[in-house]
Design a protein around this motif. Structure first.
Motif, PDB file in Angstrom:
ATOM      1  N   GLU A 134      34.912  43.653  36.490  1.00 36.73           N
ATOM      2  CA  GLU A 134      35.883  44.627  35.971  1.00 36.73           C
ATOM      3  C   GLU A 134      36.718  45.189  37.121  1.00 36.73           C
ATOM      4  OE1 GLU A 134      38.163  46.458  33.346  1.00 36.73           O
ATOM      5  OE2 GLU A 134      36.558  45.087  32.784  1.00 36.73           O
TER       6      GLU A 134
ATOM      7  N   SER B 289      30.276  45.115  36.444  1.00 36.68           N
ATOM      8  CA  SER B 289      31.211  46.092  37.017  1.00 36.68           C
ATOM      9  C   SER B 289      32.052  45.463  38.123  1.00 36.68           C
ATOM     10  CB  SER B 289      30.459  47.312  37.540  1.00 36.68           C
ATOM     11  OG  SER B 289      29.560  46.935  38.562  1.00 36.68           O
TER      12      SER B 289
ATOM     13  N   ARG C  25      39.308  42.613  37.988  1.00 34.30           N
ATOM     14  CA  ARG C  25      40.385  42.621  36.984  1.00 34.30           C
ATOM     15  C   ARG C  25      41.300  43.828  37.185  1.00 34.30           C
ATOM     16  NH1 ARG C  25      36.291  40.323  33.748  1.00 34.30           N
ATOM     17  NH2 ARG C  25      35.591  42.333  32.952  1.00 34.30           N
ATOM     18  N   ASP C  26      40.726  44.992  37.477  1.00 40.12           N
ATOM     19  CA  ASP C  26      41.540  46.186  37.713  1.00 40.12           C
ATOM     20  C   ASP C  26      42.444  46.016  38.932  1.00 40.12           C
ATOM     21  OD1 ASP C  26      40.669  47.547  35.477  1.00 40.12           O
ATOM     22  OD2 ASP C  26      39.226  48.798  36.566  1.00 40.12           O
TER      23      ASP C  26
END
Length: 75
Positions: A12, A9, A15-16
């Motif tokens: 992620e 997580s 990346r977001d």
């Protein structure tokens, strides 16, 4: 080799953050290309936004905007 980090997580989230920054920069580029003056407050609002759906919506509006308010308008 342990690749679990890339599926985590945290990765992620990273990346977001990158996606959000890219969308924000794209919005500002469209506005600059159109010669639209972007106040410091509006620039900060765009760059500080982390909601990808909102940024995507703004990005779609930016090419046809005649003012920064057009980008933010709730339609």
């Amino acid at each position: 080799m342990d690749l679990s980090f890339y599926k985590s997580s945290i990765s992620e989230e990273i990346r977001d953050e990158g996606r959000a920054e890219g969308l924000a920069r794209g919005i500002l580029l469209f506005l600059a290309r159109a010669g639209i003056d972007v106040s410091d407050e509006a620039r900060e609002r765009i760059m500080d936004c982390t909601d990808l759906d909102t940024l995507s919506r703004w990005l779609l509006r930016a090419p046809t905007a005649t003012s920064v308010e057009d980008v933010f308008a709730e339609k």
